[in-house]
Structures are given as structure tokens and as C-alpha cells.
Write a protein that holds these residues in place. Structure first.
Motif, PDB file in Angstrom:
ATOM      1  N   ASN A  44       0.823  -1.214   0.000  1.00  0.00           N
ATOM      2  CA  ASN A  44       0.000   0.000   0.000  1.00  0.00           C
ATOM      3  C   ASN A  44       0.857   1.264   0.000  1.00  0.00           C
ATOM      4  N   LEU A  45       1.986   1.236   0.705  1.00  0.00           N
ATOM      5  CA  LEU A  45       2.897   2.389   0.657  1.00  0.00           C
ATOM      6  C   LEU A  45       3.476   2.561  -0.738  1.00  0.00           C
ATOM      7  N   PHE A  46       3.703   1.440  -1.417  1.00  0.00           N
ATOM      8  CA  PHE A  46       4.175   1.483  -2.802  1.00  0.00           C
ATOM      9  C   PHE A  46       3.147   2.194  -3.691  1.00  0.00           C
ATOM     10  N   VAL A  47       1.869   1.857  -3.521  1.00  0.00           N
ATOM     11  CA  VAL A  47       0.808   2.502  -4.300  1.00  0.00           C
ATOM     12  C   VAL A  47       0.736   3.989  -3.977  1.00  0.00           C
ATOM     13  N   ILE A  48       0.817   4.333  -2.685  1.00  0.00           N
ATOM     14  CA  ILE A  48       0.736   5.732  -2.268  1.00  0.00           C
ATOM     15  C   ILE A  48       1.866   6.554  -2.886  1.00  0.00           C
ATOM     16  N   VAL A  49       3.091   6.050  -2.803  1.00  0.00           N
ATOM     17  CA  VAL A  49       4.257   6.774  -3.327  1.00  0.00           C
ATOM     18  C   VAL A  49       4.187   6.881  -4.842  1.00  0.00           C
ATOM     19  N   LEU A  50       3.834   5.773  -5.490  1.00  0.00           N
ATOM     20  CA  LEU A  50       3.817   5.749  -6.953  1.00  0.00           C
ATOM     21  C   LEU A  50       2.787   6.725  -7.508  1.00  0.00           C
ATOM     22  N   VAL A  51       1.589   6.742  -6.932  1.00  0.00           N
ATOM     23  CA  VAL A  51       0.545   7.650  -7.406  1.00  0.00           C
ATOM     24  C   VAL A  51       0.925   9.095  -7.102  1.00  0.00           C
ATOM     25  N   SER A  52       1.660   9.313  -6.009  1.00  0.00           N
ATOM     26  CA  SER A  52       2.035  10.679  -5.618  1.00  0.00           C
ATOM     27  C   SER A  52       3.101  11.269  -6.524  1.00  0.00           C
ATOM     28  N   VAL A  53       4.040  10.446  -6.990  1.00  0.00           N
ATOM     29  CA  VAL A  53       5.192  10.981  -7.737  1.00  0.00           C
ATOM     30  C   VAL A  53       5.028  10.909  -9.253  1.00  0.00           C
ATOM     31  N   CYS A  54       4.160  10.052  -9.739  1.00  0.00           N
ATOM     32  CA  CYS A  54       3.999   9.883 -11.196  1.00  0.00           C
ATOM     33  C   CYS A  54       2.895  10.795 -11.715  1.00  0.00           C
ATOM     34  N   GLN A  55       3.252  11.714 -12.567  1.00  0.00           N
ATOM     35  CA  GLN A  55       2.296  12.698 -13.066  1.00  0.00           C
ATOM     36  C   GLN A  55       1.201  12.073 -13.926  1.00  0.00           C
ATOM     37  N   HIS A  56       1.539  11.026 -14.696  1.00  0.00           N
ATOM     38  CA  HIS A  56       0.531  10.443 -15.565  1.00  0.00           C
ATOM     39  C   HIS A  56      -0.432   9.515 -14.814  1.00  0.00           C
ATOM     40  N   LEU A  57      -0.285   9.434 -13.486  1.00  0.00           N
ATOM     41  CA  LEU A  57      -1.257   8.701 -12.669  1.00  0.00           C
ATOM     42  C   LEU A  57      -2.175   9.657 -11.918  1.00  0.00           C
ATOM     43  N   LYS A  58      -2.218  10.905 -12.365  1.00  0.00           N
ATOM     44  CA  LYS A  58      -3.068  11.904 -11.716  1.00  0.00           C
ATOM     45  C   LYS A  58      -4.493  11.835 -12.260  1.00  0.00           C
ATOM     46  N   HIS A  59      -5.048  10.622 -12.282  1.00  0.00           N
ATOM     47  CA  HIS A  59      -6.419  10.427 -12.712  1.00  0.00           C
ATOM     48  C   HIS A  59      -7.291  10.181 -11.485  1.00  0.00           C
ATOM     49  N   PRO A  60      -8.604  10.426 -11.584  1.00  0.00           N
ATOM     50  CA  PRO A  60      -9.487  10.206 -10.430  1.00  0.00           C
ATOM     51  C   PRO A  60      -9.382   8.803  -9.838  1.00  0.00           C
ATOM     52  N   MET A  61      -9.324   7.775 -10.698  1.00  0.00           N
ATOM     53  CA  MET A  61      -9.279   6.407 -10.199  1.00  0.00           C
ATOM     54  C   MET A  61      -8.075   6.193  -9.292  1.00  0.00           C
ATOM     55  N   TYR A  62      -6.902   6.728  -9.672  1.00  0.00           N
ATOM     56  CA  TYR A  62      -5.692   6.540  -8.884  1.00  0.00           C
ATOM     57  C   TYR A  62      -5.694   7.436  -7.646  1.00  0.00           C
ATOM     58  N   PHE A  63      -6.346   8.564  -7.729  1.00  0.00           N
ATOM     59  CA  PHE A  63      -6.510   9.420  -6.548  1.00  0.00           C
ATOM     60  C   PHE A  63      -7.335   8.699  -5.480  1.00  0.00           C
ATOM     61  N   PHE A  64      -8.415   8.052  -5.911  1.00  0.00           N
ATOM     62  CA  PHE A  64      -9.232   7.278  -4.974  1.00  0.00           C
ATOM     63  C   PHE A  64      -8.463   6.065  -4.461  1.00  0.00           C
ATOM     64  N   LEU A  65      -7.708   5.431  -5.345  1.00  0.00           N
ATOM     65  CA  LEU A  65      -6.914   4.271  -4.947  1.00  0.00           C
ATOM     66  C   LEU A  65      -5.863   4.658  -3.908  1.00  0.00           C
TER      67      LEU A  65
END
Length: 315
Positions: A44-65
């Protein structure tokens, strides 16, 4: 105050699964859950960090994830350390205040997870059933409002119940036949009239379990109807793949919650309820990052790019 022939209970004793396994299996059970706990934290920390640092994951689905991953980390950190202690030593003890606070955090985070999963189903509904309106409806501001609603409304709901729980008296028993403090066990050892809490807990159960689950069911019925109306097989597979991971998590999470809290239990089903509780307190946070990561090409590609970038930076 307690009656003259009773002493106020200051601590509770958690007995966990003491009747379900021999002592020689304790270490094995402990190690399995310890590994699961580590995977939950790392995944889960991996998901949190990855979504936070990767600009192309700035979608609603990944924000909720990301918010779901945060709630998973806090949720399991509240329950699993105490469970590991109970398994290793056969029992554990908490102060009455600590027991109530454990239930407070447990419920607050469980409610938040329920609302987040509901919002994620709405996100999938908009993406598949109304793709032309998706960008305008699921914009950054609305997504932030939805997430804030999940956290704040969950806090308000459980806080309204905790006020009454702190007024309970505990005079008769200090034994809790479970691996964490849940509302049923707290009321079971209480010597006060708890009718108000039971009624309030029932209302909260409908608000946080039944109605969100009903919303998810209706959303997926509409999603499946839309998918079936897609003419191409490739299009149907692609549309279904965008919501299959979320559907698996929803079925496990809401299925166990409904089985535990909304289905009347038999007298001999306490051990079954413990294992059902283990599913949504341990299994769901464990498989969340695995399912969402291994089945999501964007996350895997983001991880690959991040690793390559890090390797190049070191060179």
C-alpha cells in the motif's frame, strides 16, 4: 457506578483464536500474519508513493486508490499488531479506553473504506456509461470533495456513537472472545443499558454498509448493461477490464461485512465470525495493492519508468 458487589472493570482481555489451534501452530500462524502485515504495509505504501510521484497517474481512479491505500495502512496497523500479540502469547489485554479507541479507529477507517469503494464504483460508472461527461463530472475539485466527504462523514458517524459508548459502565466481565474490540463484544461486557447504542449502530450500519452496497450494485448493473451493448468483443473486454479489479474487492469487502454485521448469527458461529472478520481486516487490505498493481498496466509501466529513471540517475 457499579453496584456494591461488583468492581469496575479497567482492562479487557482478548482471547483471539485460542480454541481453534494447538500451541505448536501458534508460531506458524504468527509468521504467516506477520508476512501478510509486511506485504500490506509495503504494497500500500508502494501505491501511495507511486501515485504521488507519477504525473501520468493523476487520474481520479488513482486518486481514490491512493486514499484507499492510506486507509488500508491505518486500518491494519490498528488491528494486526494486537492480533499478532494475541496469537503469540495466547491472549492480550487493553484498557477499557484503549479498547474503545481501537473500535473507534476500526470503525472510522472501515466506514471510510466503504465510502471510497462506493465512490470508485461511481467513477467506473461515469467512465463506462457516460464517457463524454466523465471529465467534467470527475474533475479535480469534485474528486477532492468526494474524498473529503468520505473521511469527514465517517468521522462524524463514529464520533456520535463513541460519545454514548464512553458513558457505558463495565462491572461484570473483562473477557472478549475476539482478536479485537468490536461493538458486539463491547456491549456484551457492558453492564449499562445499551438500547440507544444498538439502535444507533443499526442506523449507522445501513448508512455505511447497506446503502453504499446498494449503490454499488445498481452502478454495476448499469455498467454491465452498457458493456453488453458494446458491439465489439474487444471493446467489451476492455471496458470490463477497467472495473474487474474494483469488482473483486467490492465483493470480498461488502460480502464479509454483510455476513458479519447484517446477517443474524447463530450461537455456535462465533468462530466463523472471527474468520469472516479476518477476511475484511487482513485479506482485503492484503489483496488490494496486489490486484490493483498486477492487473493495471499503467501502474506497472509507471513502476518500470520510475526504476529506469532511478538507475539512470545513479549512473
Amino acid at each position: 457506578m457499579c453496584e456494591d458487589n461488583y468492581t469496575a472493570v479497567n482492562h479487557v482481555f482478548l482471547h483471539g483464536f485460542k480454541n481453534l489451534y494447538d500451541y505448536k501452530y501458534n508460531i506458524f500462524f504468527f509468521l504467516v500474519l506477520l508476512v501478510i502485515f509486511i506485504v500490506i504495509l509495503v504494497g500500500n505504501l508502494f501505491v501511495i508513493v507511486l501515485v504521488s510521484v507519477c504525473q501520468h497517474l493523476k487520474h481520479p481512479m488513482y486518486f481514490f486508490l491512493k486514499n484507499l491505500a492510506i486507509s488500508d495502512v491505518l486500518f491494519t496497523s490498528n488491528i494486526l499488531p494486537a492480533l499478532l500479540h494475541v496469537i503469540l502469547w495466547g491472549s492480550g489485554h487493553l484498557s477499557i479506553t484503549g479498547c474503545i479507541l481501537q473500535y473507534y479507529l476500526h470503525s472510522f477507517l472501515a466506514f471510510t473504506q466503504s465510502f471510497l469503494l462506493t465512490i470508485m464504483s461511481y467513477d467506473r460508472y461515469m467512465a463506462i456509461c457516460h464517457p463524454l461527461h466523465y471529465a467534467s463530472v470527475m474533475n479535480t475539485r469534485n474528486c477532492l470533495y468526494l474524498v473529503c466527504f468520505s473521511w469527514i462523514f465517517s468521522y462524524i458517524l463514529i464520533s456520535s456513537e463513541i460519545i454514548f459508548i464512553f458513558q457505558l459502565q463495565f462491572c461484570h466481565s473483562s473477557d472478549i472472545d475476539n482478536f479485537f474490540c468490536d461493538i458486539a463484544q463491547i456491549l456484551e461486557i457492558s453492564s449499562s443499558d445499551n438500547l440507544i447504542i444498538i439502535c444507533e449502530d443499526l442506523v449507522i450500519g445501513f448508512l455505511t454498509i447497506f446503502f453504499p452496497f446498494l449503490f454499488v450494485v445498481v452502478s454495476y448493473i448499469r455498467i454491465f448493461v452498457t458493456i453488453l451493448n458494446i458491439s465489439s468483443v474487444t471493446g467489451r473486454k476492455k471496458a470490463f477490464s477497467t472495473c474487474s479489479s474494483h469488482l473483486v474487492i467490492v465483493c470480498i469487502y461488502y460480502g464479509t461485512l454483510i455476513a458479519i454485521y447484517m446477517v443474524p448469527a447463530r450461537d455456535n458461529s462465533r468462530n466463523q465470525k472471527k474468520f469472516k472478520s479476518l477476511i475484511y481486516t487482513v485479506l482485503t487490505p492484503f489483496i488490494n495493492p496486489i490486484i490493483y498493481s498486477l492487473r493495471n498496466q499503467e501502474i506497472l509501466e509507471s513502476l518500470k519508468k520510475l526504476v529506469i529513471k532511478h538507475v539512470r540517475a545513479e549512473k
